[in-house]
Design an enzyme around this catalytic site. Structure first.
Site, PDB file in Angstrom:
ATOM      1  N   SER A  18      43.739  41.278  46.133  1.00 13.29           N
ATOM      2  CA  SER A  18      44.455  41.505  44.876  1.00 13.29           C
ATOM      3  C   SER A  18      45.523  40.437  44.678  1.00 13.29           C
ATOM      4  O   SER A  18      45.911  39.750  45.628  1.00 13.29           O
ATOM      5  CB  SER A  18      45.110  42.880  44.935  1.00 13.29           C
ATOM      6  OG  SER A  18      45.961  43.082  43.835  1.00 13.29           O
ATOM      7  N   SER A  19      45.995  40.324  43.454  1.00 19.00           N
ATOM      8  CA  SER A  19      47.169  39.480  43.183  1.00 19.00           C
ATOM      9  C   SER A  19      48.376  40.322  42.802  1.00 19.00           C
ATOM     10  O   SER A  19      49.434  39.774  42.494  1.00 19.00           O
ATOM     11  CB  SER A  19      46.872  38.522  42.032  1.00 19.00           C
ATOM     12  OG  SER A  19      45.808  37.676  42.361  1.00 19.00           O
ATOM     13  N   ASN A  52      41.648  47.258  36.962  1.00 18.99           N
ATOM     14  CA  ASN A  52      41.221  45.868  36.911  1.00 18.99           C
ATOM     15  C   ASN A  52      41.179  45.412  35.456  1.00 18.99           C
ATOM     16  O   ASN A  52      42.209  45.083  34.904  1.00 18.99           O
ATOM     17  CB  ASN A  52      39.898  45.612  37.640  1.00 18.99           C
ATOM     18  CG  ASN A  52      39.660  44.109  37.829  1.00 18.99           C
ATOM     19  OD1 ASN A  52      40.613  43.349  37.846  1.00 18.99           O
ATOM     20  ND2 ASN A  52      38.421  43.691  37.954  1.00 18.99           N
ATOM     21  N   GLU A 110      37.079  47.390  39.990  1.00 21.03           N
ATOM     22  CA  GLU A 110      37.790  46.579  40.980  1.00 21.03           C
ATOM     23  C   GLU A 110      36.845  45.828  41.918  1.00 21.03           C
ATOM     24  O   GLU A 110      37.266  44.882  42.583  1.00 21.03           O
ATOM     25  CB  GLU A 110      38.701  47.497  41.804  1.00 21.03           C
ATOM     26  CG  GLU A 110      40.027  46.909  42.147  1.00 21.03           C
ATOM     27  CD  GLU A 110      40.955  46.807  40.948  1.00 21.03           C
ATOM     28  OE1 GLU A 110      41.301  45.681  40.580  1.00 21.03           O
ATOM     29  OE2 GLU A 110      41.308  47.851  40.373  1.00 21.03           O
ATOM     30  N   THR A 128      46.199  49.719  38.585  1.00 23.82           N
ATOM     31  CA  THR A 128      45.233  49.074  37.692  1.00 23.82           C
ATOM     32  C   THR A 128      43.843  49.713  37.735  1.00 23.82           C
ATOM     33  O   THR A 128      43.484  50.398  38.698  1.00 23.82           O
ATOM     34  CB  THR A 128      45.093  47.585  38.089  1.00 23.82           C
ATOM     35  OG1 THR A 128      44.264  46.922  37.157  1.00 23.82           O
ATOM     36  CG2 THR A 128      44.498  47.416  39.474  1.00 23.82           C
ATOM     37  N   GLY A 176      48.291  41.062  34.971  1.00 21.62           N
ATOM     38  CA  GLY A 176      47.847  39.716  34.594  1.00 21.62           C
ATOM     39  C   GLY A 176      46.882  39.084  35.579  1.00 21.62           C
ATOM     40  O   GLY A 176      46.699  37.867  35.547  1.00 21.62           O
ATOM     41  N   GLY A 177      46.265  39.892  36.472  1.00 23.49           N
ATOM     42  CA  GLY A 177      45.278  39.329  37.399  1.00 23.49           C
ATOM     43  C   GLY A 177      45.879  38.199  38.202  1.00 23.49           C
ATOM     44  O   GLY A 177      46.999  38.292  38.709  1.00 23.49           O
ATOM     45  N   ARG A 222      45.216  50.819  47.166  1.00 19.91           N
ATOM     46  CA  ARG A 222      44.154  50.010  46.571  1.00 19.91           C
ATOM     47  C   ARG A 222      42.807  50.717  46.755  1.00 19.91           C
ATOM     48  O   ARG A 222      42.582  51.382  47.776  1.00 19.91           O
ATOM     49  CB  ARG A 222      44.132  48.668  47.301  1.00 19.91           C
ATOM     50  CG  ARG A 222      43.104  47.651  46.838  1.00 19.91           C
ATOM     51  CD  ARG A 222      43.520  46.955  45.623  1.00 19.91           C
ATOM     52  NE  ARG A 222      42.809  45.697  45.402  1.00 19.91           N
ATOM     53  CZ  ARG A 222      42.697  45.146  44.197  1.00 19.91           C
ATOM     54  NH1 ARG A 222      43.220  45.722  43.128  1.00 19.91           N
ATOM     55  NH2 ARG A 222      42.073  43.994  44.053  1.00 19.91           N
ATOM     56  N   THR A 279      46.202  45.397  34.128  1.00 18.50           N
ATOM     57  CA  THR A 279      46.915  46.113  35.166  1.00 18.50           C
ATOM     58  C   THR A 279      48.185  46.567  34.491  1.00 18.50           C
ATOM     59  O   THR A 279      48.458  46.145  33.393  1.00 18.50           O
ATOM     60  CB  THR A 279      47.162  45.074  36.289  1.00 18.50           C
ATOM     61  OG1 THR A 279      45.893  44.660  36.767  1.00 18.50           O
ATOM     62  CG2 THR A 279      48.011  45.563  37.412  1.00 18.50           C
TER      63      THR A 279
HETATM   64  N1  GLY Z   1      42.643  43.570  39.615  1.00 16.98           N
HETATM   65  C1  GLY Z   1      43.631  42.564  39.628  1.00 16.98           C
HETATM   66  C2  GLY Z   1      44.320  42.431  40.943  1.00 16.98           C
HETATM   67  O1  GLY Z   1      44.304  43.348  41.740  1.00 16.98           O
HETATM   68  O2  GLY Z   1      44.872  41.396  41.226  1.00 16.98           O
END
Ligand code: GLY
Length: 585
Positions: A464-465, A413, A432, A411, A485-486, A110, A393
């Protein structure tokens, strides 16, 4: 508690069914087949070739990730970051003893906040957010982790030479690729969006503004960057010419990333979050992702209430109500509780203690299911985090011929990130920084409201998700799944696992199924795929929900065993390609 707008079926007392049972059964694929589920045809072709040449799942993942940096510029990247969940046998280094058994690993690559970042960096003198500063332009980027991540994965597991794995991407950048319709569509959307939102000049259009679907799009500058990375490895990106170009451009335009940031960047090998559920071992993303914890919370809470859920659906049917209404309400209720915990407890574990064990413990989750009613919406304001003592992503899934697996989500973002291209290197930078809680209580791009746990600090990773997930059964890979999909990544992966493991769907049915999404805020809003029946929407509206169509709730890439055979599926709504194949065919 509000009263129900309409008693569409009788409310009843929850009968909590207690702990979930662990069932036995075998699910090992005996035949030597490999499987891939990739976000585009270029990465699919390369992953298949690498596996057939004797590369393992990690080799295929590294090659595919570099290809996507060329052919999927909205999310594939060099200037972003991600997570890789791996189940594989580690490579023995000279003089090193390693266990020759397949094990779960989690690689966190990340992005990190630059050293010059600070908690209130996106707030003006009145403590109000500068519009779009964390999303567009030079200050929106975290320190990229992708090249370091792919390098680290290859060092630990790679079988084929690093240089060989970059060749396909270099060729595609140099010779070009035919632009798919969907790439032009997302580019057009982004162009329109930045015209309205950007507060400073972006150089996006000079690089990506002109291609049309069907054109051959060449990226010679990116090809040179990839060639240097192929020759010199990780060092090129963080200390070589590429680093110099990135730092110079940042300095010239008020960006924060310096050579010291690039020198300080390190990936982290972390313990994945692991839980037993319905006879499977779930291996998923730990903090700084909220994904693994959230998916496990959703699955376990659902199991705790499964008997009541079945009863509620039967009652609804008797009253002529579509069981999808019960399902959407139930999933929204579970999600409310999960996203409340996310906002309170989750952040970078290098900066705070995240109570992972408690958050996924049976006792804690049993308490969290309290207050769920089948005929009424829980008041958003009353959903507090549980008490604890003490868009864009991209994802791909790969299983190789030896049963090693990679589940990788990475990603920029947003699609195309910050809109800033490093001009002498030909790649886009991430945005991000918007995944931090830029101001507690103020929603980010995904409508996520965060707390102190996710406040900005130098060198911290933003929450993050992303949820690259692997399910094991009897010690072998059973399922590899993930999606972009965030914030909706969590609910998409959850629903896909339920679809294959509990609803009896095939892989393709599971990824194509209509999904819904709720995340506590905005209050009582359920997002839905366009094909949710009108009758279901109307019933949910009567209950008090606001329904919002969302054409983009992920792009699930799934591999799963069905009756001992691999099935692979890519979401029909996007441009993914999936395949199961033998060594020769
Ligand atoms: N940028 C989306 C995530 O990391 O969840």
């Amino acid at each position: 508690m509000k009263t129900a707008k309409r008693p569409w079926f009788l409310a009843f007392t929850l009968l909590l069914s207690g702990a979930w049972s662990v069932s036995s059964g075998t699910s090992m694929a005996a035949e030597p087949k490999a499987a891939i589920a990739m976000p585009d045809k270029f990465s699919a072709e390369m992953a298949e070739k690498i596996l057939k040449r004797g590369g393992n799942a990690v080799d295929a993942a590294v090659a595919a990730a570099f290809v996507l940096a060329v052919t999927y510029p909205e999310a594939g990247n060099l200037g972003g970051g991600g997570f890789m969940t791996i189940f594989a046998t580690q490579k023995a280094m000279p003089g090193q003893m390693v266990a020759q058994v397949q094990q779960p690993y989690f690689l966190d690559y990340r992005e990190k906040a630059p050293l010059a970042a600070s908690r209130d960096m996106y707030l003006d003198g009145k403590k109000q957010p500068f519009p779009y500063r964390s999303l567009l332009g030079y200050q929106a980027s975290g320190v990229p982790g992708t090249v370091a991540g792919l390098w680290a994965a290859h060092q630990k597991f790679g079988r084929l030479p690093w240089k060989d794995l970059l060749q396909p991407a270099i060729k595609l950048a140099k010779e070009g690729f035919i632009v798919p319709v969907k790439l032009q569509r997302v580019r057009n959307w982004y162009q329109k969006w930045i015209v309205k939102k950007a507060k400073q000049p972006l150089n996006f259009n000079a690089y990506f503004g002109h291609f049309k679907a069907g054109d051959r799009f060449k990226q010679p500058v990116l090809a040179e960057t990839l060639s240097r990375i192929s020759d010199h490895g990780r060092q090129e990106f963080y200390q070589g010419k590429t680093a110099k170009y990135l730092v110079e451009q940042m300095k010239a335009h008020g960006g924060l990333i310096t050579q010291a940031d690039l020198n300080a960047y390190q990936v982290k090998w972390r313990q994945p979050v692991v839980a037993n559920w319905q006879g499977y071992q779930i291996i998923s993303a730990p903090p700084p992702s909220s994904g693994g914890i959230a998916i496990i919370q959703l699955l376990k809470m659902k199991t705790l209430l499964d008997d009541d859920y079945a009863l509620a659906k039967t009652k609804a049917l008797k009253q002529g109500i579509d069981p999808q209404v019960v399902q959407a309400h139930f999933y929204a209720e579970l999600s409310k509780r999960v996203y409340a915990d996310r906002a309170q407890y989750l952040g970078d574990p290098d900066f705070m203690k995240v109570p992972v064990k408690t958050l996924i413990s049976d006792a804690y989750l049993l308490k969290r299911t309290e207050g769920i009613l089948w005929d009424d919406i829980s008041e958003t304001e009353t959903i507090k985090p549980g008490k604890i003592e003490s868009p864009e992503t991209t994802h791909f899934s790969i299983v190789d011929f030896s049963g090693n697996a990679v589940s990788n989500t990475y990603t920029l973002n947003m699609p195309f990130g910050s809109g800033i291209v490093i001009e002498k290197a030909g790649f886009l930078m991430n945005n991000e920084m918007d995944d931090f809680s830029t101001k507690p209580g103020v929603a980010n791009l995904f409508g996520m409201v965060g707390g102190q746990a996710n406040a900005i600090a130098p060198e911290k990773r933003m929450l993050s998700s992303m949820s690259p997930t692997i399910l094991l059964k009897n010690g072998h890979v059973d399922t590899v799944v993930g999606t972009p999909g965030g914030s909706s990544i969590i609910t998409s992966v959850f629903q896909t696992i339920v679809n294959i493991k509990e609803e009896g769907m095939t892989a393709q049915q599971a990824v194509d199924a209509t999904r819904i999404h709720h995340q506590l805020f905005p209050k009582d809003v359920i997002m839905y795929h366009p094909n949710l029946p009108d009758t279901v929407k109307e019933e949910l509206e009567v209950m008090g929900y606001t329904l919002k169509q969302n054409n983009y709730l992920g792009d699930v890439q799934l591999i799963t065993l069905k009756d001992g055979h691999w099935q692979a599926a890519s979401d029909y709504r996007e441009r993914g390609v999936s395949k199961v194949f033998g060594r020769r065919k």
